[in-house]
Structure formats: C-alpha cells, structure tokens
Design a protein around this motif. Structure first.
Motif, PDB file in Angstrom:
ATOM      1  N   PHE A  89      -6.898   1.112 -53.305  1.00  0.00           N
ATOM      2  CA  PHE A  89      -5.532   1.096 -52.769  1.00  0.00           C
ATOM      3  C   PHE A  89      -5.376   0.112 -51.614  1.00  0.00           C
ATOM      4  O   PHE A  89      -4.252  -0.140 -51.168  1.00  0.00           O
ATOM      5  CB  PHE A  89      -5.117   2.500 -52.305  1.00  0.00           C
ATOM      6  N   ASP A  90      -6.495  -0.422 -51.093  1.00  0.00           N
ATOM      7  CA  ASP A  90      -6.403  -1.399 -50.002  1.00  0.00           C
ATOM      8  C   ASP A  90      -7.587  -2.357 -50.132  1.00  0.00           C
ATOM      9  O   ASP A  90      -8.668  -2.128 -49.580  1.00  0.00           O
ATOM     10  CB  ASP A  90      -6.430  -0.680 -48.641  1.00  0.00           C
ATOM     11  N   GLN A  91      -7.352  -3.420 -50.880  1.00  0.00           N
ATOM     12  CA  GLN A  91      -8.438  -4.357 -51.114  1.00  0.00           C
ATOM     13  C   GLN A  91      -8.642  -5.256 -49.892  1.00  0.00           C
ATOM     14  O   GLN A  91      -7.826  -5.288 -48.973  1.00  0.00           O
ATOM     15  CB  GLN A  91      -8.139  -5.205 -52.364  1.00  0.00           C
ATOM     16  N   TYR A  92      -9.765  -5.960 -49.956  1.00  0.00           N
ATOM     17  CA  TYR A  92     -10.105  -6.888 -48.876  1.00  0.00           C
ATOM     18  C   TYR A  92      -8.988  -7.929 -48.725  1.00  0.00           C
ATOM     19  O   TYR A  92      -8.467  -8.402 -49.738  1.00  0.00           O
ATOM     20  CB  TYR A  92     -11.427  -7.583 -49.197  1.00  0.00           C
ATOM     21  N   PRO A  93      -8.503  -8.201 -47.515  1.00  0.00           N
ATOM     22  CA  PRO A  93      -9.064  -7.943 -46.173  1.00  0.00           C
ATOM     23  C   PRO A  93      -8.547  -6.677 -45.500  1.00  0.00           C
ATOM     24  O   PRO A  93      -8.399  -6.660 -44.268  1.00  0.00           O
ATOM     25  CB  PRO A  93      -8.666  -9.174 -45.396  1.00  0.00           C
ATOM     26  N   PHE A  94      -8.244  -5.628 -46.226  1.00  0.00           N
ATOM     27  CA  PHE A  94      -7.881  -4.308 -45.689  1.00  0.00           C
ATOM     28  C   PHE A  94      -6.656  -4.397 -44.754  1.00  0.00           C
ATOM     29  O   PHE A  94      -6.696  -4.018 -43.585  1.00  0.00           O
ATOM     30  CB  PHE A  94      -9.058  -3.681 -44.940  1.00  0.00           C
ATOM     31  N   ILE A  95      -5.581  -4.889 -45.313  1.00  0.00           N
ATOM     32  CA  ILE A  95      -4.352  -5.049 -44.515  1.00  0.00           C
ATOM     33  C   ILE A  95      -3.753  -3.686 -44.165  1.00  0.00           C
ATOM     34  O   ILE A  95      -3.268  -3.472 -43.051  1.00  0.00           O
ATOM     35  CB  ILE A  95      -3.337  -5.904 -45.289  1.00  0.00           C
ATOM     36  N   PHE A  96      -3.809  -2.764 -45.110  1.00  0.00           N
ATOM     37  CA  PHE A  96      -3.256  -1.435 -44.847  1.00  0.00           C
ATOM     38  C   PHE A  96      -4.044  -0.710 -43.762  1.00  0.00           C
ATOM     39  O   PHE A  96      -3.463  -0.020 -42.914  1.00  0.00           O
ATOM     40  CB  PHE A  96      -3.240  -0.629 -46.147  1.00  0.00           C
ATOM     41  N   LEU A  97      -5.340  -0.861 -43.748  1.00  0.00           N
ATOM     42  CA  LEU A  97      -6.167  -0.259 -42.692  1.00  0.00           C
ATOM     43  C   LEU A  97      -5.821  -0.860 -41.329  1.00  0.00           C
ATOM     44  O   LEU A  97      -5.724  -0.136 -40.327  1.00  0.00           O
ATOM     45  CB  LEU A  97      -7.649  -0.472 -43.014  1.00  0.00           C
ATOM     46  N   SER A 102      -3.191  -0.265 -36.093  1.00  0.00           N
ATOM     47  CA  SER A 102      -2.190  -0.769 -35.153  1.00  0.00           C
ATOM     48  C   SER A 102      -1.163   0.311 -34.806  1.00  0.00           C
ATOM     49  O   SER A 102      -0.771   0.475 -33.636  1.00  0.00           O
ATOM     50  CB  SER A 102      -1.488  -1.990 -35.731  1.00  0.00           C
ATOM     51  N   LEU A 103      -0.724   1.079 -35.820  1.00  0.00           N
ATOM     52  CA  LEU A 103       0.198   2.177 -35.551  1.00  0.00           C
ATOM     53  C   LEU A 103      -0.440   3.239 -34.670  1.00  0.00           C
ATOM     54  O   LEU A 103       0.204   3.784 -33.764  1.00  0.00           O
ATOM     55  CB  LEU A 103       0.665   2.790 -36.876  1.00  0.00           C
ATOM     56  N   GLN A 104      -1.699   3.519 -34.934  1.00  0.00           N
ATOM     57  CA  GLN A 104      -2.398   4.505 -34.107  1.00  0.00           C
ATOM     58  C   GLN A 104      -2.466   4.041 -32.648  1.00  0.00           C
ATOM     59  O   GLN A 104      -2.203   4.815 -31.722  1.00  0.00           O
ATOM     60  CB  GLN A 104      -3.799   4.737 -34.649  1.00  0.00           C
ATOM     61  N   ALA A 109      -1.137   4.702 -26.973  1.00  0.00           N
ATOM     62  CA  ALA A 109      -0.929   4.191 -25.613  1.00  0.00           C
ATOM     63  C   ALA A 109       0.224   4.905 -24.900  1.00  0.00           C
ATOM     64  O   ALA A 109       0.051   5.372 -23.760  1.00  0.00           O
ATOM     65  CB  ALA A 109      -0.696   2.686 -25.656  1.00  0.00           C
ATOM     66  N   PRO A 110       1.414   5.060 -25.508  1.00  0.00           N
ATOM     67  CA  PRO A 110       2.468   5.812 -24.796  1.00  0.00           C
ATOM     68  C   PRO A 110       2.119   7.276 -24.555  1.00  0.00           C
ATOM     69  O   PRO A 110       2.472   7.837 -23.515  1.00  0.00           O
ATOM     70  CB  PRO A 110       3.682   5.688 -25.722  1.00  0.00           C
ATOM     71  N   LEU A 111       1.417   7.897 -25.504  1.00  0.00           N
ATOM     72  CA  LEU A 111       1.026   9.290 -25.303  1.00  0.00           C
ATOM     73  C   LEU A 111       0.072   9.428 -24.121  1.00  0.00           C
ATOM     74  O   LEU A 111       0.181  10.353 -23.309  1.00  0.00           O
ATOM     75  CB  LEU A 111       0.394   9.845 -26.582  1.00  0.00           C
ATOM     76  N   ILE A 112      -0.857   8.491 -24.016  1.00  0.00           N
ATOM     77  CA  ILE A 112      -1.798   8.535 -22.891  1.00  0.00           C
ATOM     78  C   ILE A 112      -1.068   8.289 -21.573  1.00  0.00           C
ATOM     79  O   ILE A 112      -1.338   8.947 -20.560  1.00  0.00           O
ATOM     80  CB  ILE A 112      -2.922   7.507 -23.116  1.00  0.00           C
ATOM     81  N   LEU A 113      -0.124   7.347 -21.583  1.00  0.00           N
ATOM     82  CA  LEU A 113       0.654   7.092 -20.367  1.00  0.00           C
ATOM     83  C   LEU A 113       1.488   8.305 -19.975  1.00  0.00           C
ATOM     84  O   LEU A 113       1.614   8.634 -18.787  1.00  0.00           O
ATOM     85  CB  LEU A 113       1.558   5.874 -20.573  1.00  0.00           C
ATOM     86  N   LEU A 114       2.082   8.981 -20.971  1.00  0.00           N
ATOM     87  CA  LEU A 114       2.859  10.176 -20.677  1.00  0.00           C
ATOM     88  C   LEU A 114       1.979  11.278 -20.093  1.00  0.00           C
ATOM     89  O   LEU A 114       2.370  11.959 -19.130  1.00  0.00           O
ATOM     90  CB  LEU A 114       3.554  10.666 -21.951  1.00  0.00           C
ATOM     91  N   ALA A 115       0.790  11.439 -20.651  1.00  0.00           N
ATOM     92  CA  ALA A 115      -0.133  12.441 -20.101  1.00  0.00           C
ATOM     93  C   ALA A 115      -0.555  12.076 -18.684  1.00  0.00           C
ATOM     94  O   ALA A 115      -0.665  12.947 -17.810  1.00  0.00           O
ATOM     95  CB  ALA A 115      -1.356  12.564 -21.017  1.00  0.00           C
ATOM     96  N   GLN A 116      -0.774  10.783 -18.428  1.00  0.00           N
ATOM     97  CA  GLN A 116      -1.130  10.361 -17.075  1.00  0.00           C
ATOM     98  C   GLN A 116       0.018  10.587 -16.093  1.00  0.00           C
ATOM     99  O   GLN A 116      -0.209  10.984 -14.943  1.00  0.00           O
ATOM    100  CB  GLN A 116      -1.531   8.890 -17.088  1.00  0.00           C
TER     101      GLN A 116
END
Length: 203
Positions: A89-97, A102-104, A109-116
């Motif tokens: 479902f995601d062949q090389y060069p693993f664009i979906f991964l 990137s979404l993660q 980053a905003p979740l960590i900033l909110l917790a801080q």
C-alpha cells in the motif's frame, strides 16, 4: 378640526380590522436568563482538552512510545518491501509513511506546547502561593522576634530566683547577727545593761 376630517378619521377607524393594530414590541424580561445562542463552532471544555493534551505529551515523552513507533516503522517498511506487489500500500520511497510522520509531528508540537503552557500556569500559581507563604512566614517571624525582645526586657526588671535567694540569705544572716547581739562590724547591737540596775527596775 373640521367635521370632514373627523368623518374621514372615524371612517378609517371603522374600516381598519380589529387585528390590524400594530402590537407593541416585546421587551426582554430582566428576571429571566437569555435563551442560548446558536453557535457555529463546536464547543469543548478547555480543561478536559488540556488534560488530554498533557496525557498525550507525557506518552510522547516515554520510551514506550519510541519502542512502538520504531516497531510500526520497521513493520511498515518490511511489509512494503517484501510483500507481494498487489498487497503493498506504500511502495518505495514510502511517501505515505512520510506524510503520516509529518502529521504526527505537526500535531505533537502544539500538544506539547499546550502541556508546557499549562505546566507554566501551574508553576506560576505555585510560585505566587509560595511567595505569599514566605511573606506570612516573615511577618510571623518578625512578630515573634518583637515578642521575645519584649519578654527579655520585661524579664530584666523581674526578680530572679537567685537574686531572691541571695537577698533572703542576707536577711537571715542579719537576723542571726542581731540575735547574737553583734552587728556586721562585730560590735554589739544591744549593749549589755548592768545587772544591778536591772534588779532595781524589776523591783
């Protein structure tokens, strides 16, 4: 006013239907709450969302998350390399991964900033409470210091047990010397009277 105008006004009143009169505008009552307004945006509890973000931030900063993330990435790469071509479902060069990582990162980053930010708010409140507690402690210490100084000044004017004991010893010695008939300098306090004179007086 002429009779013609009066007649036209009375005729217009008669022609107007009963329900055509303009109703007065209803004013909002002050003793009742306003009806809730419709909001386009969804509502959420800021505290609940903050607690949820703190839990996610704590999980992202643990070794368990790193282990699971490494396991998922390795399984993803192995499957898309060694599996049959129809099942990949995601062949090389693993664009979906790359997109998923990137979404993660963009959400982490905003979740960590909110917790801080929440942690900074708690630290600020704790510091304010500590400052007030320190001010109260300093005020109590100054008050106790003044009270102790006042007690020392008062005790300086009070007769101590040793001073009373020494005074009583001096009085006892003086009484003993008076009973013996001698003063402190060795002379008799009450001189001896002649025996003859005492006998004459006694008679």
């Amino acid at each position: 006013m002429t009779p013609e105008r009066e007649g036209t006004r009375e005729g217009s009143r008669e022609r107007a239907p009963a329900g055509a009169t303009a109703a007065p505008r209803s004013r909002p009552r002050l003793d009742q709450p306003r009806p809730p307004r419709r909001r386009v945006l969804p509502e959420w509890d800021p505290d609940a969302f903050g607690r949820f973000s703190e839990r996610i931030a704590r999980f992202l900063g643990t070794g368990r998350f790193l282990v699971w993330m490494t396991f998922v990435i390795i399984a993803w790469v192995v499957w898309n390399v060694s599996a049959p071509r129809d099942l990949r479902f995601d062949q090389y060069p693993f664009i979906f991964l790359t997109l998923m990582l990137s979404l993660q990162a963009s959400y982490a980053a905003p979740l960590i900033l909110l917790a801080q930010n929440r942690q900074d708010d708690r630290d600020r409140v704790n510091l304010e409470q500590d400052r007030k507690q320190n001010e109260r402690s300093i005020a109590d210490t100054e008050y106790l210091t003044r009270e102790i100084a006042a007690l020392r000044i008062g005790l300086g004017e009070v007769a101590t047990r040793d001073w009373i004991r020494s005074e009583l010893q001096d009085i006892v010695k003086e009484l003993e010397e008076r009973v013996d008939g001698r003063g402190r300098d060795g002379h008799r306090v009450f001189p001896a009277e002649p025996s003859g004179a005492r006998d004459v007086d006694d008679r």
